[in-house]
Motif scaffolding. Sequence first.
Motif, PDB file in Angstrom:
ATOM      1  N   GLN A  14     -36.389 -10.217 -16.550  1.00 13.20           N
ATOM      2  CA  GLN A  14     -35.985 -11.622 -16.494  1.00 13.20           C
ATOM      3  C   GLN A  14     -37.240 -12.463 -16.273  1.00 13.20           C
ATOM      4  OE1 GLN A  14     -33.033 -11.462 -13.289  1.00 13.20           O
ATOM      5  NE2 GLN A  14     -31.450 -11.886 -14.784  1.00 13.20           N
ATOM      6  N   SER A  15     -37.946 -12.711 -17.355  1.00 16.00           N
ATOM      7  CA  SER A  15     -39.216 -13.435 -17.282  1.00 16.00           C
ATOM      8  C   SER A  15     -39.518 -14.027 -18.644  1.00 16.00           C
ATOM      9  CB  SER A  15     -40.346 -12.481 -16.874  1.00 16.00           C
ATOM     10  OG  SER A  15     -40.524 -11.476 -17.868  1.00 16.00           O
ATOM     11  N   GLU A  19     -38.381 -12.538 -22.313  1.00 16.47           N
ATOM     12  CA  GLU A  19     -37.738 -13.252 -23.416  1.00 16.47           C
ATOM     13  C   GLU A  19     -38.589 -13.152 -24.676  1.00 16.47           C
ATOM     14  OE1 GLU A  19     -35.126 -14.974 -25.715  1.00 16.47           O
ATOM     15  OE2 GLU A  19     -34.724 -14.404 -23.627  1.00 16.47           O
ATOM     16  N   THR A  47     -40.298  -9.153 -11.106  1.00 19.33           N
ATOM     17  CA  THR A  47     -39.108  -9.770 -11.671  1.00 19.33           C
ATOM     18  C   THR A  47     -37.976  -8.759 -11.812  1.00 19.33           C
ATOM     19  OG1 THR A  47     -39.893  -9.347 -13.934  1.00 19.33           O
ATOM     20  CG2 THR A  47     -40.466 -11.470 -12.944  1.00 19.33           C
ATOM     21  N   TRP A  49     -34.305  -7.329 -13.688  1.00 20.02           N
ATOM     22  CA  TRP A  49     -33.966  -6.971 -15.057  1.00 20.02           C
ATOM     23  C   TRP A  49     -32.692  -7.699 -15.484  1.00 20.02           C
ATOM     24  CZ3 TRP A  49     -34.987  -1.165 -16.518  1.00 20.02           C
ATOM     25  CH2 TRP A  49     -36.361  -0.892 -16.356  1.00 20.02           C
ATOM     26  N   ILE A  50     -32.574  -7.905 -16.791  1.00 20.22           N
ATOM     27  CA  ILE A  50     -31.368  -8.537 -17.317  1.00 20.22           C
ATOM     28  C   ILE A  50     -30.164  -7.663 -16.984  1.00 20.22           C
ATOM     29  CG2 ILE A  50     -32.541  -9.836 -19.138  1.00 20.22           C
ATOM     30  CD1 ILE A  50     -31.784  -7.629 -21.085  1.00 20.22           C
ATOM     31  N   ASN A 221     -38.403 -13.110  -7.824  1.00 16.11           N
ATOM     32  CA  ASN A 221     -37.243 -12.501  -8.470  1.00 16.11           C
ATOM     33  C   ASN A 221     -35.978 -13.155  -7.936  1.00 16.11           C
ATOM     34  OD1 ASN A 221     -36.651 -11.177  -5.914  1.00 16.11           O
ATOM     35  ND2 ASN A 221     -38.250  -9.697  -6.443  1.00 16.11           N
ATOM     36  N   ASN A 222     -34.845 -12.580  -8.267  1.00 18.17           N
ATOM     37  CA  ASN A 222     -33.557 -13.181  -7.902  1.00 18.17           C
ATOM     38  C   ASN A 222     -32.882 -12.490  -6.719  1.00 18.17           C
ATOM     39  OD1 ASN A 222     -33.676 -15.186  -9.887  1.00 18.17           O
ATOM     40  ND2 ASN A 222     -32.884 -13.800 -11.453  1.00 18.17           N
ATOM     41  N   ASP A 254     -29.243 -14.975 -10.447  1.00 21.49           N
ATOM     42  CA  ASP A 254     -28.983 -14.703 -11.854  1.00 21.49           C
ATOM     43  C   ASP A 254     -28.066 -15.754 -12.463  1.00 21.49           C
ATOM     44  OD1 ASP A 254     -30.466 -12.300 -11.876  1.00 21.49           O
ATOM     45  OD2 ASP A 254     -28.781 -11.216 -10.983  1.00 21.49           O
ATOM     46  N   SER A 256     -26.611 -16.754 -16.412  1.00 22.80           N
ATOM     47  CA  SER A 256     -26.558 -16.318 -17.805  1.00 22.80           C
ATOM     48  C   SER A 256     -27.094 -17.419 -18.711  1.00 22.80           C
ATOM     49  CB  SER A 256     -25.118 -15.984 -18.197  1.00 22.80           C
ATOM     50  OG  SER A 256     -24.331 -17.174 -18.204  1.00 22.80           O
TER      51      SER A 256
END
Length: 400
Positions: A14-15, A19, A47, A49-50, A221-222, A254, A256
């Motif tokens: 997730q970065s 993307e 970070t 991960w999706i 990160n989240n 997170d 979407s």
Amino acid sequence: MKKKILIRGPVLSQSGYGEQARFALRALRTRENDYDIHIQPIRWGNTGWIWEDTEERRWMDKMITKTAHYTREGGEFDMSLMVTIPNEWEKIAPVNIGYTAGIETDRVSPSWLFKGNDMDRIVVVSNHSKNVYKETLAKGKNPETGEEVSYELSTPISSVGYAVRDFEPKSIDGFDPTTGFNFLCVSQWGPRKNFENTIKWWVEEFHDQKVGLILKTSLANNSMIDKTKTENMLKNILSKYENRKCKVYMLHGDLSDGQMKWLYQHEKVKCLINAAHGEGFGLPIFEAAQAALPILTIGWSGQMDYLVHDGREYFAKIDHVLANVIPEAVWDGVIQEDAQWAYAEQGSFKMQLRHIRKNWKKFKKTAVQLQNIVNEKYSEEIMYKEFCDKVLGESESIQL
């Protein structure tokens, strides 16, 4: 026979680089009749991960498993595409292509020149990144003669932006700002993004007004630990502004793609602000442009590719000056001590905030015009073809 291409990059991260890696995969999937795609994932800092269960994620997992089996058996590849900073590029196939977001400063590290010249092709995400890479000269001395010499990039380099993507808006549970006019800032919290000044200057401008600032941010990160640290840092900044009428909201965790689209299109969200020192491309700015959200940012670096068309600027511009990067931003091998980046001018930033609030309909009209241009110029069909032509089409002239 299909040519085997290995994509090494943070495909699950997730970065911004995550993307970027997924954009490359989406483009390459349009050529699966000719290329056998393999994936080797790498981590990207701290970070996350999706997490969404999508067809794309399932396909990536399948390709990752296939690649692991293939390499364990000694399998080799015809081409490699390395999606990361140039320091980590390697020659691992007959044809090797480096794919990087580039840099938000006015020069690249000398190590990038050495690594770049090991590649057969280089692709970056903006003309700013391409020009900076091409124009950087590294000076040194010949160890035998003592003569001063210059070193520069000799590998062919091209730029390809991202593609617009469409998602069904999905609301963010429990989020409904009480202020009717809100600015939005989507950014990692850090010195490279000039994030603390963005908050301070905004609060100082709207201290006595019922206006909102929505921050979608994180430190690394989240995680819940990261959320607590981020909240504490924000509280520390805001504690210095007593009796303020303006409100600051923080979104962490997170979200979407559909939730981000909902946020950009929220009726109470009126403008995206970005006072960062520079962008390789600036994905949140690009996403705001897709959503017809007025944009306030500096007139420099990667975002100019899609914010300026035929000489016209489709955004509110913050004046800036170029000066050396701050010491805490120096990153050995990436951000040089002698590199320069943009410093947004505080007075210009505040004046434009005021101007946007008073003349929002004018800026919204410009944002709608920009949305139409971006949707036309950056469609998936156009951008996937352009990327494949640069990565695969041009590679046909390289002996495999």
